[in-house]
Write a protein that holds these residues in place. Structure first.
Motif, PDB file in Angstrom:
ATOM      1  N   LEU A  81       0.858  -1.185   0.000  1.00 55.31           N
ATOM      2  CA  LEU A  81       0.000   0.000   0.000  1.00 55.31           C
ATOM      3  C   LEU A  81       0.889   1.229   0.000  1.00 55.31           C
ATOM      4  O   LEU A  81       1.879   1.292   0.720  1.00 55.31           O
ATOM      5  N   ASN A  82       0.535   2.218  -0.826  1.00 50.24           N
ATOM      6  CA  ASN A  82       1.318   3.448  -0.885  1.00 50.24           C
ATOM      7  C   ASN A  82       0.449   4.606  -0.396  1.00 50.24           C
ATOM      8  O   ASN A  82      -0.600   4.872  -0.976  1.00 50.24           O
ATOM      9  N   ILE A  83       0.871   5.266   0.673  1.00 51.00           N
ATOM     10  CA  ILE A  83       0.167   6.426   1.214  1.00 51.00           C
ATOM     11  C   ILE A  83       1.165   7.571   1.352  1.00 51.00           C
ATOM     12  O   ILE A  83       2.222   7.407   1.963  1.00 51.00           O
ATOM     13  N   GLU A  84       0.825   8.717   0.769  1.00 48.30           N
ATOM     14  CA  GLU A  84       1.669   9.909   0.889  1.00 48.30           C
ATOM     15  C   GLU A  84       0.803  11.083   1.305  1.00 48.30           C
ATOM     16  O   GLU A  84      -0.335  11.215   0.860  1.00 48.30           O
ATOM     17  N   ARG A  85       1.347  11.938   2.159  1.00 46.03           N
ATOM     18  CA  ARG A  85       0.623  13.108   2.656  1.00 46.03           C
ATOM     19  C   ARG A  85       1.332  14.367   2.183  1.00 46.03           C
ATOM     20  O   ARG A  85       2.551  14.467   2.231  1.00 46.03           O
ATOM     21  N   ASP A  86       0.527  15.326   1.697  1.00 46.64           N
ATOM     22  CA  ASP A  86       1.029  16.641   1.324  1.00 46.64           C
ATOM     23  C   ASP A  86       0.072  17.648   1.954  1.00 46.64           C
ATOM     24  O   ASP A  86      -0.950  17.995   1.369  1.00 46.64           O
ATOM     25  N   GLY A  87       0.391  18.090   3.158  1.00 46.45           N
ATOM     26  CA  GLY A  87      -0.523  18.970   3.895  1.00 46.45           C
ATOM     27  C   GLY A  87      -1.801  18.213   4.228  1.00 46.45           C
ATOM     28  O   GLY A  87      -1.765  17.156   4.847  1.00 46.45           O
ATOM     29  N   LYS A  88      -2.948  18.749   3.793  1.00 39.33           N
ATOM     30  CA  LYS A  88      -4.245  18.099   4.035  1.00 39.33           C
ATOM     31  C   LYS A  88      -4.591  17.076   2.955  1.00 39.33           C
ATOM     32  O   LYS A  88      -5.563  16.356   3.069  1.00 39.33           O
ATOM     33  N   VAL A 110      -4.143  13.650   1.110  1.00 39.88           N
ATOM     34  CA  VAL A 110      -3.606  12.316   1.364  1.00 39.88           C
ATOM     35  C   VAL A 110      -3.828  11.490   0.105  1.00 39.88           C
ATOM     36  O   VAL A 110      -4.959  11.327  -0.351  1.00 39.88           O
ATOM     37  N   TYR A 111      -2.738  10.994  -0.470  1.00 41.37           N
ATOM     38  CA  TYR A 111      -2.772  10.212  -1.701  1.00 41.37           C
ATOM     39  C   TYR A 111      -2.588   8.737  -1.354  1.00 41.37           C
ATOM     40  O   TYR A 111      -1.577   8.371  -0.746  1.00 41.37           O
ATOM     41  N   LEU A 131      -8.943  13.080   0.592  1.00 45.07           N
ATOM     42  CA  LEU A 131      -8.442  11.759   0.222  1.00 45.07           C
ATOM     43  C   LEU A 131      -8.455  11.612  -1.293  1.00 45.07           C
ATOM     44  O   LEU A 131      -9.494  11.780  -1.932  1.00 45.07           O
ATOM     45  N   HIS A 132      -7.296  11.327  -1.869  1.00 45.96           N
ATOM     46  CA  HIS A 132      -7.149  11.050  -3.296  1.00 45.96           C
ATOM     47  C   HIS A 132      -6.848   9.559  -3.405  1.00 45.96           C
ATOM     48  O   HIS A 132      -5.744   9.121  -3.072  1.00 45.96           O
ATOM     49  N   LEU A 133      -7.813   8.781  -3.861  1.00 43.99           N
ATOM     50  CA  LEU A 133      -7.694   7.329  -3.880  1.00 43.99           C
ATOM     51  C   LEU A 133      -7.605   6.842  -5.314  1.00 43.99           C
ATOM     52  O   LEU A 133      -8.445   7.182  -6.146  1.00 43.99           O
ATOM     53  N   SER A 134      -6.566   6.072  -5.598  1.00 40.35           N
ATOM     54  CA  SER A 134      -6.460   5.440  -6.912  1.00 40.35           C
ATOM     55  C   SER A 134      -6.341   3.938  -6.698  1.00 40.35           C
ATOM     56  O   SER A 134      -5.730   3.475  -5.727  1.00 40.35           O
ATOM     57  N   ILE A 135      -6.961   3.195  -7.618  1.00 34.26           N
ATOM     58  CA  ILE A 135      -6.954   1.741  -7.516  1.00 34.26           C
ATOM     59  C   ILE A 135      -6.459   1.163  -8.830  1.00 34.26           C
ATOM     60  O   ILE A 135      -6.951   1.531  -9.904  1.00 34.26           O
ATOM     61  N   ASP A 136      -5.489   0.273  -8.744  1.00 33.16           N
ATOM     62  CA  ASP A 136      -5.001  -0.466  -9.898  1.00 33.16           C
ATOM     63  C   ASP A 136      -5.563  -1.874  -9.778  1.00 33.16           C
ATOM     64  O   ASP A 136      -5.211  -2.604  -8.855  1.00 33.16           O
ATOM     65  N   ASN A 137      -6.442  -2.254 -10.694  1.00 33.61           N
ATOM     66  CA  ASN A 137      -7.075  -3.564 -10.652  1.00 33.61           C
ATOM     67  C   ASN A 137      -6.231  -4.565 -11.438  1.00 33.61           C
ATOM     68  O   ASN A 137      -6.155  -4.491 -12.658  1.00 33.61           O
TER      69      ASN A 137
END
Length: 148
Positions: free
Chosen positions: A60-67, A69-70, A110-116
């Motif tokens: 899982l990849n989670i990155e934060r840039d201020g408010k 969250v990717y 929240l910016h959520l991307s999914i690779d299926n």
């Protein structure tokens, strides 16, 4: 009055415990080996595109840039051990079932991307913190642009 209520609660709880203990059924212990043999004898059908497929879990990849969250998630078919020595072919998020926990703070975007990676079936995601009807605002994610 407090003593009367306490007495009634104590009597009610005692009666419930006695009733539940009387409802117990004595059963012979189950032989785990025979249960596993029966399950293995009746192999679970797996669709053709999933036969022999065991995708390595993608972190899982989670990155934060201020408010902001990717979060980058991956849906995939991964064999998971549901009991010692018993593997199950599962639809997973990043190799986990249920999927990984994502924690954000109130006010975050929240910016959520999914690779299926599932070669055959589109998937969707159910975020339990989202307050919406299940038939509103949901979209399936099909196989990625590479067809994998």
């Amino acid at each position: 009055m407090f003593k009367r209520v306490s007495y009634r609660v104590a009597v009610g709880l005692s009666a419930t415990v006695l009733l539940l203990s009387a409802c117990g059924v004595n059963q012979e212990p189950v032989d785990d080996k025979s249960v596993h043999a029966e399950v293995k004898a009746h192999e679970i059908d797996v669709i053709e595109p999933h036969k022999g497929l065991n995708q390595e879990p993608v972190p899982l990849n989670i990155e934060r840039d201020g408010k902001d969250v990717y979060v980058e998630m991956t849906t995939q078919v991964t064999d998971i051990e549901i009991e010692p020595g018993y593997m199950y072919k599962a639809w997973t998020f990043n190799g986990e079932a249920p999927g990984p926990l994502i924690v954000v703070e109130e006010g975050d975007i929240l910016h959520l991307s999914i690779d299926n990676l599932d070669p055959a079936i589109p998937h969707s995601i159910d975020l339990h913190a989202v307050h919406t009807n299940p038939d509103v605002g949901f979209a399936d994610f099909g196989p990625n642009e590479n067809g994998t």
